[in-house]
Every structure is written in structure tokens, then in C-alpha cells.
Design a protein around this motif. Sequence first.
Motif, PDB file in Angstrom:
ATOM      1  N   TYR A 170      31.926  47.828  25.369  1.00 18.66           N
ATOM      2  CA  TYR A 170      32.630  47.078  26.405  1.00 18.66           C
ATOM      3  C   TYR A 170      31.638  46.049  26.954  1.00 18.66           C
ATOM      4  N   TRP A 171      31.946  44.793  26.727  1.00 21.47           N
ATOM      5  CA  TRP A 171      31.077  43.720  27.210  1.00 21.47           C
ATOM      6  C   TRP A 171      31.559  43.323  28.597  1.00 21.47           C
ATOM      7  N   VAL A 172      30.654  43.369  29.581  1.00 26.41           N
ATOM      8  CA  VAL A 172      31.014  43.216  30.983  1.00 26.41           C
ATOM      9  C   VAL A 172      30.423  41.927  31.547  1.00 26.41           C
ATOM     10  N   SER A 173      31.275  41.102  32.136  1.00 24.16           N
ATOM     11  CA  SER A 173      30.818  39.908  32.842  1.00 24.16           C
ATOM     12  C   SER A 173      30.283  40.281  34.224  1.00 24.16           C
ATOM     13  N   PRO A 174      29.547  39.383  34.864  1.00 21.03           N
ATOM     14  CA  PRO A 174      28.951  39.715  36.165  1.00 21.03           C
ATOM     15  C   PRO A 174      29.962  40.075  37.254  1.00 21.03           C
ATOM     16  N   ASP A 175      31.212  39.625  37.137  1.00 19.79           N
ATOM     17  CA  ASP A 175      32.213  39.970  38.157  1.00 19.79           C
ATOM     18  C   ASP A 175      32.823  41.339  37.907  1.00 19.79           C
ATOM     19  N   GLY A 176      32.457  42.004  36.796  1.00 17.19           N
ATOM     20  CA  GLY A 176      32.985  43.327  36.467  1.00 17.19           C
ATOM     21  C   GLY A 176      34.064  43.308  35.396  1.00 17.19           C
ATOM     22  N   SER A 177      34.549  42.135  34.995  1.00 16.85           N
ATOM     23  CA  SER A 177      35.546  42.057  33.917  1.00 16.85           C
ATOM     24  C   SER A 177      34.926  42.521  32.603  1.00 16.85           C
ATOM     25  N   VAL A 800      37.312  26.799  40.171  1.00 17.20           N
ATOM     26  CA  VAL A 800      35.974  26.884  40.752  1.00 17.20           C
ATOM     27  C   VAL A 800      35.342  28.208  40.332  1.00 17.20           C
ATOM     28  N   TYR A 801      34.037  28.298  40.479  1.00  9.63           N
ATOM     29  CA  TYR A 801      33.396  29.604  40.297  1.00  9.63           C
ATOM     30  C   TYR A 801      32.307  29.787  41.346  1.00  9.63           C
ATOM     31  N   GLU A 802      32.067  31.056  41.685  1.00  5.46           N
ATOM     32  CA  GLU A 802      31.019  31.415  42.632  1.00  5.46           C
ATOM     33  C   GLU A 802      29.682  31.334  41.900  1.00  5.46           C
ATOM     34  N   ALA A 803      28.716  30.566  42.455  1.00  2.61           N
ATOM     35  CA  ALA A 803      27.537  30.178  41.687  1.00  2.61           C
ATOM     36  C   ALA A 803      26.258  30.934  42.024  1.00  2.61           C
ATOM     37  N   GLU A 804      26.253  31.781  43.062  1.00  2.00           N
ATOM     38  CA  GLU A 804      25.007  32.432  43.469  1.00  2.00           C
ATOM     39  C   GLU A 804      24.964  33.922  43.161  1.00  2.00           C
ATOM     40  N   GLY A 805      26.055  34.464  42.637  1.00  2.40           N
ATOM     41  CA  GLY A 805      26.083  35.899  42.399  1.00  2.40           C
ATOM     42  C   GLY A 805      26.293  36.694  43.663  1.00  2.40           C
ATOM     43  N   LYS A 806      27.022  36.115  44.632  1.00  8.52           N
ATOM     44  CA  LYS A 806      27.272  36.778  45.914  1.00  8.52           C
ATOM     45  C   LYS A 806      28.767  36.766  46.213  1.00  8.52           C
ATOM     46  N   GLU A 807      29.276  37.892  46.695  1.00  5.49           N
ATOM     47  CA  GLU A 807      30.671  37.939  47.097  1.00  5.49           C
ATOM     48  C   GLU A 807      30.867  37.002  48.280  1.00  5.49           C
ATOM     49  N   ARG A 808      31.946  36.232  48.255  1.00  9.53           N
ATOM     50  CA  ARG A 808      32.085  35.175  49.252  1.00  9.53           C
ATOM     51  C   ARG A 808      33.554  34.870  49.535  1.00  9.53           C
ATOM     52  N   THR A 809      33.857  34.549  50.787  1.00  4.78           N
ATOM     53  CA  THR A 809      35.158  33.998  51.154  1.00  4.78           C
ATOM     54  C   THR A 809      34.979  32.496  51.347  1.00  4.78           C
ATOM     55  N   PHE A 810      35.869  31.711  50.778  1.00  2.36           N
ATOM     56  CA  PHE A 810      35.736  30.265  50.878  1.00  2.36           C
ATOM     57  C   PHE A 810      37.093  29.640  51.175  1.00  2.36           C
ATOM     58  N   THR A 811      37.066  28.423  51.678  1.00  7.15           N
ATOM     59  CA  THR A 811      38.280  27.701  52.055  1.00  7.15           C
ATOM     60  C   THR A 811      38.336  26.375  51.312  1.00  7.15           C
ATOM     61  N   ILE A 812      39.505  26.059  50.755  1.00  8.33           N
ATOM     62  CA  ILE A 812      39.742  24.751  50.145  1.00  8.33           C
ATOM     63  C   ILE A 812      40.658  23.971  51.078  1.00  8.33           C
TER      64      ILE A 812
END
Length: 860
Positions: A170-177, A800-812
Motif C-alpha cells: 500500500y503506497w501512502v501519500s503524505p495526506d494518508g491516501s 490548490v495544495y497545502e505546501a508545508e505539511g501542516k493541517e490548515r484551515t484556509f479561506t478563498i
Amino acid sequence: MTTGVDNEKREKKGRAGFDHVYFVNHSHMDISWGGTPRECLERNLEIIDDVVKTCEEHPEFCFSLENVYPLSEYVKRHPERADKIDELIKTGELEVGGTYIHPTVDYCFDECIARNIYFGKSWLKQTYGYDTKLAYEEDTPGHTLQMPQLLKKAGIRYFKVSRGPQSIFYWVSPDGSSVLTYLAEYSWSHHSLLGYSPEETLSRLPAELEKAKKSYNISKLMIPDGDDWTHPNLELLEIINAWNEKIGSPNLKLGTTQEFLSSVENERGIPLITGDMPNQWVGVAAVEAEIVRRLRRIQNVIFSAEEFTAISSLLGSEHSFKDLQEAWHLILLTSDHNWGGKDPSAHGEFCDEEKLRYIKQAATLSVKQLEKALENISSKVDTTSSNSSEIPLVVFNQLPWERTDIVEFEIDNEADPAKTQVRSEDEEYVPSQATAIAGEQEKKKIRICFVAEAVPPAGYKTYFINFNESSQRVESLLAAEKNVLENRFFRIEIDPKGRGIAGFIDKERGVEIGGERECSLGPMKFKFMLNELFGLGLKLSVKRVPTVLDRATDLITAGPTGEIFRAGDNPSTVTVIEDGPVKATILVEGKFIDSIKRQEITVYDRLSRIDLRTTIEWSGKNFVAVMLMFPLNLESATSTVVNVPYGAVNLTDVAPGFWVKPTDPVQFKVRGVQHWVDMTDSGGGATLSTNWPCFDFTMTTAAVMLWSMDSENSFFYGTRYRQKGTHTLNFSLTPHVGGWRMSKAYRHGPDIAFPLIPVITSRHSAFLPREMSFMKIEGSNMVLTALKRANDEKGIIIRVYEAEGKERTFTIEFYREIKECWETNLLEENTKALTFYRKSAELAALPYEIKTIRVIFKEI
């Protein structure tokens, strides 16, 4: 991002053997390599014809097509057989992988990989309602660590690859997929391993099963039967029947990849693996330097074209989105892994010319739409001025953050450059630099540059050019002498002989970050200067071995010829060619390996970066790897991080068993890069930004500009790979305090890749203000990879993608009110309604998570 095998999450269970063995008949349908693209397409269509005929005559037979492009061309050529294809898919006799082509990952930016999945799987769903759960990347030499996430977001759960160690995981991406990944080295049962007859297979298969037990800790095994352009193999039915009648254990079956993987996915003992799978064809981008430069450049152009055509359409203008779709198809075909030609008789040179033709056609389509969109938006901006002699200039920013950056353009004008000035929309004069240049048919042109301050995110800012004002006195700390460039940020000393940058002081930190540094390559010791050209004489060849399973590799093997070439081998001239209030440039020009080198080193009054532009008029000397060295004085460096598609990864974060191994003939640490590389020590570091993908980290950070090879001793045959002619690469170096996250290295790369776009327009009254943002993202760690019209033309799509490896809430936040807002999958299918308030929507992102959003706006 981390790498490793987590066996604690799944109980490991050993097995004495396999209960069942699935034979999967497939064909690797290269779109070039064995002939011209037309010849290869005809061959692929013949194979599909044979598949249809075989399945009609033998209902028990089944076949697997790896990707969509050949099938889509077949249906286009033979619409009368579309229903038969539909029937074979529905009965399970025909399996199709969900990607469009098989790309070389180092040639592709983020969206190219996403669009390859989109165009593949969407075609299958729209044409046949076929929701395939499988993707192949057969023969491709590397895979981005975000591939599991991209596949899962397209509804794909199984992945079949062929470059790397035999295994299932099982190959896992950094987000857990994760996706269940099966790796069988290319290829297995075809050719000499198991033979073509029942007698051969019955005698050879037991030994192969014993070998396979060491790699596959599951109850069943899959043996892929296929190779380049292989037709359906009816012998498999005879082999299976003979084995089951005479031996019986394990039971053999003809099946599909999805059928096999779905039967084992819940078994215990399948490990979890994380990390990158880098390109195993080390340095391949440097073999086709011109094509790769052009391919990556057009991917930047189409990003801008999609964004501004979407905005222009929201403002009421009509655009041909089909042109941009066609451009993407051409880009994908060009990024396929097998262009070139394995020998002169296979028309490799013709294939390269065809590839360049595709890029030029994609560029024509994209640039036409981009220019039309920018013209349309500019026509709706209020550019009125009390001075009738002023010319309005609208500066566009494609990125979702506010930017202060250089703007450069040329304009036809007879005016005196000394009286040419730039002012902002609030009447303030902006420091600028104007130079008269020769134009076509003796027309006079002026080249103007200035730094545009605080251009709004995904928006524009208006300036005015005045040709009748005396030069304004500008206070500047910028200074240029013969061998020295200095501004408020740096002091840079050029080696008097033009070998490279002898000194580079970062004034903010008070440290020397660049100069001469000692490096080693085995027993050889070198002292390199920053921006020094270095050539290593290599004889490039392919190691020949009997079979793939005997640890065969077609990595480019390299042995030194004993030649070493340095920038200081020949004297160079060092000249100040620009010295103004905005920027200063030194040109280093001289010979390098029987060729001409020109290196421009530029610093700015108001920008804390150094730009490096290297041009080689390459003579084509054989067996040479040309590298541009970037040794930095970061002896205590804690990390070297490279930008990969939709993320960043430390050089050490590699999936187990991949990339260079101690037993491999190639020991050069060559890696693909998206937009940037960052080197950091305990006090700070520097980000190197570029569009060029090929970097070598063997001795120090170095860009591999060219690998020059002849027609007898190289993997890609043909004298064209000596690559004679002009090659230009651009780099920017941005020193910083703290680590790459603190300095937002993930912004430096896009800032260079997507320069601000100046558009000269007329004076006119209109409804848009002189400065505006169409979209901004509140959340500094989010990177935009697409802003485009939805493919079903219902609203716009933002990725978009989260670029720092940190869980984040963002607004567009958008410029107009929202009617509907949805999170979608990679296929742009709505998956979840999002909460929004008037003009903005809030989302949560996991570390390195990719988010795709659809927005439909209220009518104005």
C-alpha cells in the motif's frame, strides 16, 4: 514527508505458496519508440482490432489495455465498433487503465500529472460509463509520491507499475491516501522466462513461483504477460488448462489486474510504504534538453491561459476552451515516456521533430487564448489619464498571493529613454530603467524595467508610461563595478577570470553563503565556485543482461573517460552590461569545452534575490555531462529539500528499494525537480528556483544542463543527442533566515516560473478599477495549481495544495458573490457542498492535501 515500511499496522503472515496465479494478458502500446508516431499508432490500432476479434471468438479470453489514448484513437477511427468495445468492457473481457498516457514525471509539472488522470478516466466514464479502479504506469521510470492521493481523488484504488523491486504494498501519500500497488519488473512471462508453449511453462513456472515467494507475501500471485506492442496471447489458455489438468496447484487463471488486486487487497501482511519513487532513468531530461525546456515552459503558459480565460469569461467575453483542451492533449502526448527512437532506423529524429511540432502547436493555441483574455480584461479596466501622452500598462499577477517583482517589456517609441518614466495609478513615480534598442525595419524600441509593488493576488495593477518627463532622481543602494555587484541585500564578487562567483555575502545574516567550496567525487577532490560550469567526460552506455528478473536494468550506466572540463580552462571577459537604479548585470563570456558560454548575473535594488542566466552555444562534444554548480557554504546543512508535484520532499525520503542502489551501475544522485530546491543549515539557507528539472546532488547541488551522446554508446541512439546549438537556462537564488517553510520557498519557485505579465493598452473609461484581485487565498501555505473554467462549463475550478505539511484551515475569497460552492474530486464531480458567505468559502486541508473546488457565481 517520511519514508519507511510500517509492518505493525498489518499482521505479517507467511505462506508456503500461492493458492491461485492470475495471468494477465496486456500490451504496452508505445506511441513512438519503435517507429514514427503514425506507424506506432497503426500498430496499436491493429492490436486493439486483434483484441476485439479474439474476445469475440473466445468469450473466456480477457485482455488489459494500460491506458486510454490508443483506445480513444481506435474509437475515433472506427466508430462502428464503439458498441463492441462497450460490450467487452461491460462483460469484463476488456480492462482499461484510467490514465491517458504514461508520462515521464520529471517532464511534468503538477497539473500535467493531474490532467493525465482526468483525461484518461473522464473519457472512459463519459464514453462508456466505465468507472475503472485501475491505473497503470508501465515502463515509466519514476512516480511522484503524491500519486496515491491523485489516484484516490479520481476513484482509482489499484496501481500497477514495473520499474523497481518486485513487491506488493500500500503506497501512502503524505495526506494518508493509499493505493494498492503491484510491482512486477518489466516484464515477466513474455519472452524467455516462461516460454510460449505449455511444455515450456510447466517446466519453468515452479522455479519462478519459488522466486516470487520472496517478494510477494500474499495468497495469490499475478503474472503479467505482455510487452511492447504484444498481441493477444491465446497460448495462455492452453498453458492454463495444461497446468490445471496435470499439476493443479496453485490454480492458474486468466484474469484482469483489477480482478487480481481486489482478491488480495484485504489480506494481512501487505506493507505500508511512504516516500518518493524518483526517476530511474537518471539524467534523461538532459538528453533532450531543448524539448524538455519547451515542454515545461508551455505548461507555465497554459496555466496562465486557463486562469485568465476563466476570469475573462466571467466578465462576459467568449473564449474557445476547446483550444486549451487540445493544447493539453498535445502537452500530454509530448510528455509521454517513450519518445525518441532506439535506433536510427526507428525514426528517432523524426519523432523528436514531431514532439517539437506538438509543443509549438500547443503554444500557439495557449498563447492565442492568453493574449485574447488579457486584452479583454484590460479593455474593462479604467485607464483614463489627464495626460494625453501617457500610455497605460496593466500588470497581471497569476499567483494567489500579493507580489512585488520585476516587470520588463519593450515598446515601439521614438522617445528619449532618459525622459521615459513609469508612474503608478496614484500619481507616484516608480523607479524605472529605460534603454533604446534596435527594432525591426529600423523602428526604434525602448526596453523598460521597473519593480511593481504589491500587485494584488490573481489580479492586476495599472501603471502609466510617460515619455516627456525628465528622469526622476532615485535613491538606490545598487552598485556595479567590473567584478562586483552590490545592493542592500548582498555583495557579490565575480572571479576576475570568469570562473564563477568567488564571494557572496548575505548582509541580512552577515554570512558568506556562496563562494568556493571543496567537493569530492570518489578519490577526486574539486573546489567549485558558485555558478561555475563543470564538464565531466563520461562514456554512456546500456548494461546488457540476459533477463529482466536477473536484476536487469536499463539505467544509463556511466564510466568516466578521464576528461574533466572546468570554466577556468579558458579565460573569460567580465563586463558590466547594465547599471541602473532598478537592476545591475555583469556578463561573463568566454569558451567552454570548444563552445561559447555567456553567463549573466543580475541583482536588483528592491528584490532580495540574484538571477543567473547561462547560455551555451554548444559544439556537441561527445560523452560530456555539462553541469552548473551551486556549492553553498552550508557545511552544517540539515536538509536539502526538492519541490515535487504537489509537495516537497527531503532527498533522503525515498520509498524503500527505489532510486540508486549500491549494486546499481549508476551512482550519480540525479533527481527531478519541479520549481525549486532549498538548502538549509541551522541558521538559514537559500532557495534555488528554476524551470529546469534535472539536478545532481552527488558532489554538491548542480544542474545537469546537457548530456551529449553519440549514436553507438548511448541509451537513446542518434547523433541528434549531441544537442548542438543554443541552450539557455535561468536560475534564481534567494537566501533566507530559518528553514524553507519559514521563508516560504514554495513561493519563490512559482514567482520565477510565472513572471508578472505587462499588457500595454489604450486610455479608456471602464467599470473595473485600476487595481483589483479576482481571487485571494487567506492561508499562506496554500499553492494554486489551476484556476480554470470547469470542463462542463458550470462555474470555475480551483485546485490548490497545502505546501508545508501542516493541517490548515484556509479561506478563498472572490471578487463577486457565490451562488454555489462544491468540493469536487479530480474528475470535477461534485462530492461535498461547502459552506460559504457572500464572496468567500472556508476549507480545511490535511498536510499536503490537494483540494479541488467548483464555484458558481451569482449573475451580476
